[in-house]
Design a protein around this motif. Sequence first.
Motif, PDB file in Angstrom:
ATOM      1  N   ASP A   1      15.003 -53.456  52.124  1.00  0.00           N
ATOM      2  CA  ASP A   1      16.136 -52.544  52.279  1.00  0.00           C
ATOM      3  C   ASP A   1      15.626 -51.106  52.260  1.00  0.00           C
TER       4      ASP A   1
ATOM      5  N   SER B   1      25.256 -45.258  54.466  1.00  0.00           N
ATOM      6  CA  SER B   1      24.146 -45.934  53.795  1.00  0.00           C
ATOM      7  C   SER B   1      23.901 -45.371  52.403  1.00  0.00           C
TER       8      SER B   1
ATOM      9  N   ASN C   1      25.213 -52.287  49.653  1.00  0.00           N
ATOM     10  CA  ASN C   1      24.489 -53.302  50.412  1.00  0.00           C
ATOM     11  C   ASN C   1      24.887 -53.245  51.884  1.00  0.00           C
ATOM     12  N   LEU C   2      24.230 -54.106  52.675  1.00  0.00           N
ATOM     13  CA  LEU C   2      24.453 -54.087  54.115  1.00  0.00           C
ATOM     14  C   LEU C   2      25.851 -54.561  54.488  1.00  0.00           C
TER      15      LEU C   2
END
Length: 280
Positions: A246, A19, A24-25
Motif C-alpha cells: 500500500d 488517499s 483502505n482501498l
Amino acid sequence: MQSLNTIIAQIRTKEDQVSQQTANLIDEAYQMTLYLEDLLQTTQDYILKKGFRDIAEEIEFFRDIKPQILGQLIYYNKVFRIETLCPVKDGKMYQKFYMRQLQELKIDFEKHICGSHFYRYYKSGRSDRDEEYFLRGNINYRDGLNSYVFELDQRFSTYYDSKLARILANELIYNYLLTKINVEESSGSFLQNSESNKDIFWTDSKNALIELIYALYASGVISHGKIGIRKITLVFQILFRVPLGDIHHSFHRMKDRAGTRTSFLDHLKLSLEQYMDKGL
C-alpha cells in the motif's frame, strides 16, 4: 467547457486528497466513485444546458473528456466491487482470486474489444472517422452494436465515447490487478527469465523507492504527467521485482517524518554532487 488537462488534474488532485483521508482501498474506491459520478452528472448538466460552440468542440468532448471521466468511474466502481469480494489478504486464495479476476478481464477484452474495428482505430491514433464516432446522432445500428446502446441518453452520448471509456477502464483495471498479483507472476514476458535483467534489483528500503516514485509522479516527468501513481509503481515493481504494498499509506507516513521528509532524495542529490566533484 474545461480542457482535458484541467479535468485530469482535478481527478488527480481528488485522488491524492481521498488517499490521505481513507483507511483502505475500499474506502478510496467508494469515495472516488461518488466524486466521479457527481463530476459526470455536473458535466452532463452543463452540456445539455450550454451545448457546444462547434463540431470540433463536440468531437473533443466525446473523444477526450467524457471517456476520461466515465472510464475512471467504471474503474473505481470495479475496484470497489473486487475489493469487497476479496478473500483474506495474502495466501493462495488471495492470489487465485486476483488471477481469476485478471483472466475474466482478458476474456472480456478478447470477446468485446480487441477484435473490433473501433479498437484498431483508437490504438492507431487515427482521426479520420472522428465525426462518425464522436458526434451525436450518428449511431449506425448496422454495425451490430452492444445492446447497452439502447440504454444510453443520446443527448449525452455517441455510443463510441462509452466504448472508449470502457477501453480506458479496462487498461486501468488490468494494471491494478497486476499490482495485486505476485510481482514475479505479473511481470510475464516483460522480464521473466531474462538473463539481461536478472542482476537488476533494488537494494535500498521500500520507503526509499516509494519516495522516488512519488517524486517522479509529482513532477509530471513521466508521460507528461498523464498516468497515475499506480501505473508508475507497477513499472518499478516489475523492473526491480519488489512488491511495494500500500504505497499511499507508506507515503502519508513519510509526510509525518521528523526532520527532512525527503531523506532519500536528499541522499541522491548529495551522492550526485560528490560524484560530479570527483571529476574536478
